[in-house]
Design a protein around this motif. Structure first.
Motif, PDB file in Angstrom:
ATOM      1  N   GLY A 130       1.452  -1.226  -0.286  1.00 56.15           N
ATOM      2  CA  GLY A 130      -0.172  -0.050   0.316  1.00 56.15           C
ATOM      3  C   GLY A 130       1.023   1.253   0.130  1.00 56.15           C
ATOM      4  N   TRP A 189      -4.530   1.898   4.860  1.00 57.99           N
ATOM      5  CA  TRP A 189      -3.528   2.044   3.933  1.00 57.99           C
ATOM      6  C   TRP A 189      -3.896   0.125   3.138  1.00 57.99           C
ATOM      7  CZ3 TRP A 189      -0.107  -1.656   5.654  1.00 57.99           C
ATOM      8  CH2 TRP A 189       0.315  -1.709   6.990  1.00 57.99           C
ATOM      9  N   TYR A 193      -4.415  -0.643  -0.199  1.00 55.33           N
ATOM     10  CA  TYR A 193      -3.905  -1.811  -1.082  1.00 55.33           C
ATOM     11  C   TYR A 193      -4.986  -2.634  -2.607  1.00 55.33           C
ATOM     12  CZ  TYR A 193      -0.906  -5.566  -2.279  1.00 55.33           C
ATOM     13  OH  TYR A 193      -0.235  -6.797  -2.554  1.00 55.33           O
TER      14      TYR A 193
END
Length: 253
Positions: A130, A189, A193
């Motif tokens: 990410g 994050w 991702y």
């Protein structure tokens, strides 16, 4: 993989055995072994998503002292024919054959795809994925480089392990205090991702560890991101029964 009737896939992550000391983590280790003893009765497979140990480094003829209960139980379950899959985390990057050779457990160093009963999964530890976290990503490249591992192996194991464990315990990720702060569904994050990966290919579930925080985020109508939490504060684990995925808390002492 087809899940037999009455069987389940189990997932767990982030035990950090050995932190802050071997003695202090032993009750957590015993609790984890009790969990393994319980789930082995209906497990079609067990997935461990990294940071089982707070530090792990394999020399050519030396492995870290301790964790006998855990390693023995994993060997017992593997020998019984139940597949166990292990994904390295940021605290146990340096696995190099011991689990495969001694325990019969395959080890993965990056996320992998699995399909259970026609349900697709992308599974991994989650570190370095990410956006952001550029400092760690640079550090990881150094740590996994052949030169760094070769250099570290030349130190006496007693010295190397002591230094590494000291630095590892100083990292606030161990306690989960820094990780266990929900950033919001749009800012998590690993969810970011997962959404990016969905643009390439559909997966029904994205399952990760590393965040130390139990999370379930609906990415779209058909896909969900799961974070397994940890075995420091939450004692959470995942179950997939062939149709549904759920997070549970292991309550036994």
């Amino acid at each position: 993989m087809t899940i037999p009737v009455g069987k389940k896939i189990y997932f767990a992550s982030d035990n950090h055995l050995g932190a802050p000391t071997a003695e202090a983590s032993r009750p957590r280790e015993k609790k984890f072994v009790a969990w393994l003893d319980e789930v082995k009765h209906d497990a079609a497979a067990i997935f461990l998503l990294g940071d089982l140990f707070d530090f792990w480094f394999e020399y050519k003829t030396v492995v870290p002292k301790g964790f006998t209960r855990t390693l023995g139980k994993l060997a017992e379950i593997s020998d019984s024919g139940i597949p166990i899959h292990y994904f390295v985390g940021n605290h146990d990057l340096w696995m190099n054959g011991y689990f495969e050779e001694e325990l019969g457990i395959p080890v993965y160093h990056k996320p992998e795809e699995f399909t259970f009963n026609s349900t697709s999964f992308l599974i991994g530890h989650g570190d370095g994925l990410g956006p952001g976290d550029k400092g760690y990503k640079r550090m990881k490249k150094v740590f996994v480089s052949p030169f760094f591992k070769w250099l570290f192996k030349w130190g006496h194991p007693d010295i190397g392990m002591r230094i590494a464990q000291y630095l590892s315990v100083k990292n606030k990720l161990i306690s989960g205090d820094d990780d266990a702060k929900f950033l919001g569904e749009e800012n998590e994050w690993l969810a970011v991702y997962s959404r990016k990966k969905l643009e390439e290919k559909h997966r029904d579930f994205f399952v990760f560890g590393h965040r130390h925080l139990p999370l379930e985020i609906q990415l779209n109508e058909k896909s969900k991101y799961i974070n397994l939490g940890d075995w420091i504060q939450y004692y959470t684990y995942g179950i997939f029964n062939g149709e549904n995925f759920e997070l549970k808390t292991f309550q036994k002492d």
